[in-house]
Motif scaffolding. Structure first.
Motif, PDB file in Angstrom:
ATOM      1  N   ALA A 265     -30.766  13.495  -7.319  1.00 56.67           N
ATOM      2  CA  ALA A 265     -30.392  13.775  -8.486  1.00 56.67           C
ATOM      3  C   ALA A 265     -28.976  13.454  -8.832  1.00 56.67           C
ATOM      4  O   ALA A 265     -28.150  13.160  -8.131  1.00 56.67           O
ATOM      5  CB  ALA A 265     -30.419  15.353  -8.659  1.00 56.67           C
ATOM      6  N   ILE A 269     -27.484  14.907 -14.040  1.00 56.65           N
ATOM      7  CA  ILE A 269     -28.520  15.957 -14.108  1.00 56.65           C
ATOM      8  C   ILE A 269     -27.878  16.830 -13.612  1.00 56.65           C
ATOM      9  O   ILE A 269     -28.071  18.155 -14.305  1.00 56.65           O
ATOM     10  CB  ILE A 269     -29.576  15.418 -13.047  1.00 56.65           C
ATOM     11  CG1 ILE A 269     -30.461  14.018 -13.683  1.00 56.65           C
ATOM     12  CG2 ILE A 269     -30.668  16.472 -12.856  1.00 56.65           C
ATOM     13  CD1 ILE A 269     -31.003  14.767 -14.868  1.00 56.65           C
ATOM     14  N   THR A 273     -27.884  20.574 -15.788  1.00 53.74           N
ATOM     15  CA  THR A 273     -28.591  21.849 -15.198  1.00 53.74           C
ATOM     16  C   THR A 273     -27.512  22.818 -15.270  1.00 53.74           C
ATOM     17  O   THR A 273     -27.823  23.908 -15.679  1.00 53.74           O
ATOM     18  CB  THR A 273     -28.915  21.351 -13.681  1.00 53.74           C
ATOM     19  OG1 THR A 273     -29.953  20.187 -13.688  1.00 53.74           O
ATOM     20  CG2 THR A 273     -29.769  22.763 -13.252  1.00 53.74           C
ATOM     21  N   SER A 311     -37.449  33.124 -12.721  1.00 52.87           N
ATOM     22  CA  SER A 311     -36.529  32.058 -12.284  1.00 52.87           C
ATOM     23  C   SER A 311     -36.380  31.434 -10.705  1.00 52.87           C
ATOM     24  O   SER A 311     -36.549  30.238 -10.255  1.00 52.87           O
ATOM     25  CB  SER A 311     -34.963  32.405 -12.547  1.00 52.87           C
ATOM     26  OG  SER A 311     -34.184  31.483 -11.983  1.00 52.87           O
ATOM     27  N   THR A 315     -37.882  28.052  -8.964  1.00 51.91           N
ATOM     28  CA  THR A 315     -36.777  27.477  -8.003  1.00 51.91           C
ATOM     29  C   THR A 315     -37.451  27.188  -6.620  1.00 51.91           C
ATOM     30  O   THR A 315     -37.169  26.198  -5.917  1.00 51.91           O
ATOM     31  CB  THR A 315     -35.465  27.926  -8.000  1.00 51.91           C
ATOM     32  OG1 THR A 315     -35.274  29.040  -7.764  1.00 51.91           O
ATOM     33  CG2 THR A 315     -34.799  27.526  -9.385  1.00 51.91           C
ATOM     34  N   GLY A 318     -40.912  25.355  -7.144  1.00 55.16           N
ATOM     35  CA  GLY A 318     -40.864  23.956  -7.744  1.00 55.16           C
ATOM     36  C   GLY A 318     -39.564  23.339  -7.230  1.00 55.16           C
ATOM     37  O   GLY A 318     -38.951  22.734  -8.041  1.00 55.16           O
ATOM     38  N   SER A 321     -38.931  19.645  -7.949  1.00 57.42           N
ATOM     39  CA  SER A 321     -38.907  19.150  -9.069  1.00 57.42           C
ATOM     40  C   SER A 321     -37.694  19.468 -10.002  1.00 57.42           C
ATOM     41  O   SER A 321     -37.173  20.515 -10.146  1.00 57.42           O
ATOM     42  CB  SER A 321     -40.082  19.545  -9.975  1.00 57.42           C
ATOM     43  OG  SER A 321     -40.025  19.369 -11.257  1.00 57.42           O
ATOM     44  N   GLU A 322     -37.187  18.424 -10.402  1.00 60.42           N
ATOM     45  CA  GLU A 322     -35.725  18.492 -11.204  1.00 60.42           C
ATOM     46  C   GLU A 322     -36.319  19.294 -12.278  1.00 60.42           C
ATOM     47  O   GLU A 322     -35.271  20.391 -12.787  1.00 60.42           O
ATOM     48  CB  GLU A 322     -35.252  17.235 -11.653  1.00 60.42           C
ATOM     49  CG  GLU A 322     -34.579  16.422 -10.341  1.00 60.42           C
ATOM     50  CD  GLU A 322     -34.130  15.130 -10.964  1.00 60.42           C
ATOM     51  OE1 GLU A 322     -34.059  14.826 -12.176  1.00 60.42           O
ATOM     52  OE2 GLU A 322     -33.511  14.574 -10.088  1.00 60.42           O
ATOM     53  N   ALA A 323     -37.289  19.277 -13.157  1.00 60.08           N
ATOM     54  CA  ALA A 323     -37.365  19.813 -14.224  1.00 60.08           C
ATOM     55  C   ALA A 323     -37.846  21.480 -13.872  1.00 60.08           C
ATOM     56  O   ALA A 323     -37.354  22.286 -14.836  1.00 60.08           O
ATOM     57  CB  ALA A 323     -38.828  19.248 -14.957  1.00 60.08           C
ATOM     58  N   TRP A 324     -38.350  21.762 -12.914  1.00 62.56           N
ATOM     59  CA  TRP A 324     -38.598  23.346 -12.474  1.00 62.56           C
ATOM     60  C   TRP A 324     -37.443  23.728 -12.111  1.00 62.56           C
ATOM     61  O   TRP A 324     -37.028  24.969 -12.378  1.00 62.56           O
ATOM     62  CB  TRP A 324     -39.672  23.243 -11.658  1.00 62.56           C
ATOM     63  CG  TRP A 324     -40.974  23.199 -11.968  1.00 62.56           C
ATOM     64  CD1 TRP A 324     -42.141  22.463 -11.829  1.00 62.56           C
ATOM     65  CD2 TRP A 324     -41.652  24.255 -12.794  1.00 62.56           C
ATOM     66  NE1 TRP A 324     -43.481  22.610 -12.524  1.00 62.56           N
ATOM     67  CE2 TRP A 324     -42.990  23.862 -12.916  1.00 62.56           C
ATOM     68  CE3 TRP A 324     -41.081  25.223 -13.483  1.00 62.56           C
ATOM     69  CZ2 TRP A 324     -43.922  24.536 -13.925  1.00 62.56           C
ATOM     70  CZ3 TRP A 324     -42.085  25.957 -14.291  1.00 62.56           C
ATOM     71  CH2 TRP A 324     -43.386  25.883 -14.563  1.00 62.56           C
ATOM     72  N   ILE A 326     -34.265  23.084 -13.322  1.00 60.70           N
ATOM     73  CA  ILE A 326     -33.591  23.106 -14.614  1.00 60.70           C
ATOM     74  C   ILE A 326     -34.318  24.508 -15.340  1.00 60.70           C
ATOM     75  O   ILE A 326     -33.374  25.296 -15.768  1.00 60.70           O
ATOM     76  CB  ILE A 326     -33.836  21.985 -15.655  1.00 60.70           C
ATOM     77  CG1 ILE A 326     -32.998  20.873 -14.954  1.00 60.70           C
ATOM     78  CG2 ILE A 326     -33.201  22.159 -16.849  1.00 60.70           C
ATOM     79  CD1 ILE A 326     -33.278  19.637 -15.917  1.00 60.70           C
ATOM     80  N   VAL A 327     -35.520  24.525 -15.594  1.00 60.38           N
ATOM     81  CA  VAL A 327     -35.954  25.711 -16.044  1.00 60.38           C
ATOM     82  C   VAL A 327     -35.780  26.996 -15.185  1.00 60.38           C
ATOM     83  O   VAL A 327     -35.506  28.003 -15.927  1.00 60.38           O
ATOM     84  CB  VAL A 327     -37.634  25.722 -15.944  1.00 60.38           C
ATOM     85  CG1 VAL A 327     -38.325  26.954 -16.401  1.00 60.38           C
ATOM     86  CG2 VAL A 327     -38.130  24.413 -16.816  1.00 60.38           C
TER      87      VAL A 327
END
Length: 417
Positions: A265, A269, A273, A311, A315, A318, A321-324, A326-327
């Motif tokens: 990343a 990013i 995050t 959360s 993490t 996921g 995955s950068e998206a997961w 971040i979520v």
């Protein structure tokens, strides 16, 4: 010892005082946050430069956390003896002295001076933590969590704006003729000095003195709710919720930048995050304050644990995955916020007025220690079982809080909470 105020009490005057105290505390949080927002980042860079080794960069956060832990109880005792205005102002001024020493370290190049400076600057964090409790001194049950959450929310301004002052602060320091990296600490010093003056002058009437008068009059009318009942079970639940939620948040948050960079990343990013995570911690605090007042303290703590669990699952499963991730970091921040706001309100109202400041100080010490422990152990866990393993192991902390609150959910808790 502080004495009850002699001001005439009526619901309207109490409400005016509550709003004034809350406004002063929020303003102080903004000032302190503007200074503190850039301090740790610049401190990490300066520690590397002065020590000659990047291995010392992590000492900025570690020593600041130590300063917060060391300052919590003395400031609480000072509040119990002389009031919130003296306690908060003194802590802010100690942080200002720390910032001055950091400037001196850039001039002299002495690494040991910087280490002392970072500990003193960390006392400012203890002030921020105590300020959230100060907001509840004259609150009623119907507004306690909301008042507390608004002071927590005010931290958002400094947390978001502070890092953006690193460049202008450095330019300002150079304009003053100081070495590079000194400028941001000059801004921190000025912000903390101003916050101290604001607390000392603006907290009128003295919150704890007013709280004592409200308590004394309530006792005379046999109003146990206004006096504050002694509920040890609820107090222990609040201690556990605040400490373990903080440990969970720090452990995962601290290792997320390392994990993202290791998986390719960009720094953009990583910064994005962490910014969203911080926004989750503070921006929605008033929402959780309102929920805690209307829905209940323990119910809100449980909702926070649910968000923390989601959360960690995001993490954990996921992690690639950068998206997961971040979520997961957003949920990590919101879960921490819900548990901290509701837990702090529960801790306050389950402790008699005469003991509140010391109990609150002890809670802040435990909270800081839990965060430091979580951060220290997270690196070891990351090496042994990876980022996903760290996330899933942290579920144990969430489960501990959930089990404790569920088992004591109806014990000693008032109908309103």
């Amino acid at each position: 010892m502080i004495e009850p105020t002699t001001n005439t009490l009526d619901p309207e005057s109490i409400d005016r005082s509550r709003r004034r105290i809350r406004t002063v505390l929020m303003s102080g949080q903004v000032l302190a946050g503007l200074g503190m927002g850039s301090t740790l980042s610049v401190g990490a860079i300066l520690a590397t430069e002065l020590s000659g080794s990047p291995g010392w960069s992590g000492m900025a956060a570690t020593l600041a956390t130590l300063g917060a832990a060391l300052g919590a109880l003395p400031l609480a005792n000072l509040a119990a003896r002389h009031g919130r205005s003296w306690s908060l102002a003194t802590g802010a001024w100690i942080a200002a002295v720390g910032a001055l020493l950091a400037v001196l370290s850039t001039i002299t190049g002495v690494f040991a001076v910087l280490l002392v400076a970072l500990v003193l600057i960390g006392v400012g964090t203890a002030v921020n933590l105590q300020a959230r409790f100060a907001a509840t001194d004259v609150s009623t049950d119907a507004h306690r969590a909301t008042d507390l959450s608004l002071v927590v929310w005010a931290t958002t301004v400094g947390a978001v704006s502070g890092p953006n002052l690193i460049g202008p602060g450095d330019a300002f320091g150079i304009w003053l003729g100081l070495p590079s990296l000194a400028g941001p600490f000059v801004l921190t010093m000025l912000a903390q000095l101003s916050a101290g003056v604001l607390y000392r002058v603006g907290l009128r009437p003295e919150p704890l003195a007013l709280a004592k008068q409200i308590s004394a009059e309530a006792a005379a009318h046999s109003s146990i709710d206004a006096v504050g009942a002694d509920r040890p079970g609820d107090r222990r639940s609040a201690f556990i919720a605040i400490a373990l939620s903080h440990a969970t948040m720090v452990a995962v948050m601290a290792m997320t930048p390392v994990h993202l960079v290791d998986h390719g990343a960009s720094l953009v990013i990583v910064g994005f995050t962490i910014s969203l995570h911080i926004a989750g911690m503070y921006a929605l605090a008033p929402v959780f304050g309102i929920l805690a007042d209307r829905w209940g303290r323990k119910q809100t703590i449980l909702s926070g644990q649910a968000m923390l669990a989601l959360s960690l699952l995001a993490t954990g499963f996921g992690s690639e995955s950068e998206a997961w991730v971040i979520v997961g970091l957003i949920l990590l921040g919101t879960g921490w916020s819900a548990a901290t706001v509701a837990g702090s309100a529960l801790l306050t109202e389950s402790t008699p007025v005469a003991r509140r400041t010391r109990v609150q100080g002890l809670s802040d010490v435990v909270m800081s220690a839990a965060g430091a422990t979580g951060g220290a152990l997270s690196g070891v866990v990351l090496v042994l079982i990876g980022y996903n393993g760290l996330s899933l192991v942290s579920l144990v902390l969430v489960a501990t809080v959930t089990l404790r609150v569920v088992l004591t959910r109806h014990s000693g808790e008032r109908t309103s909470s």
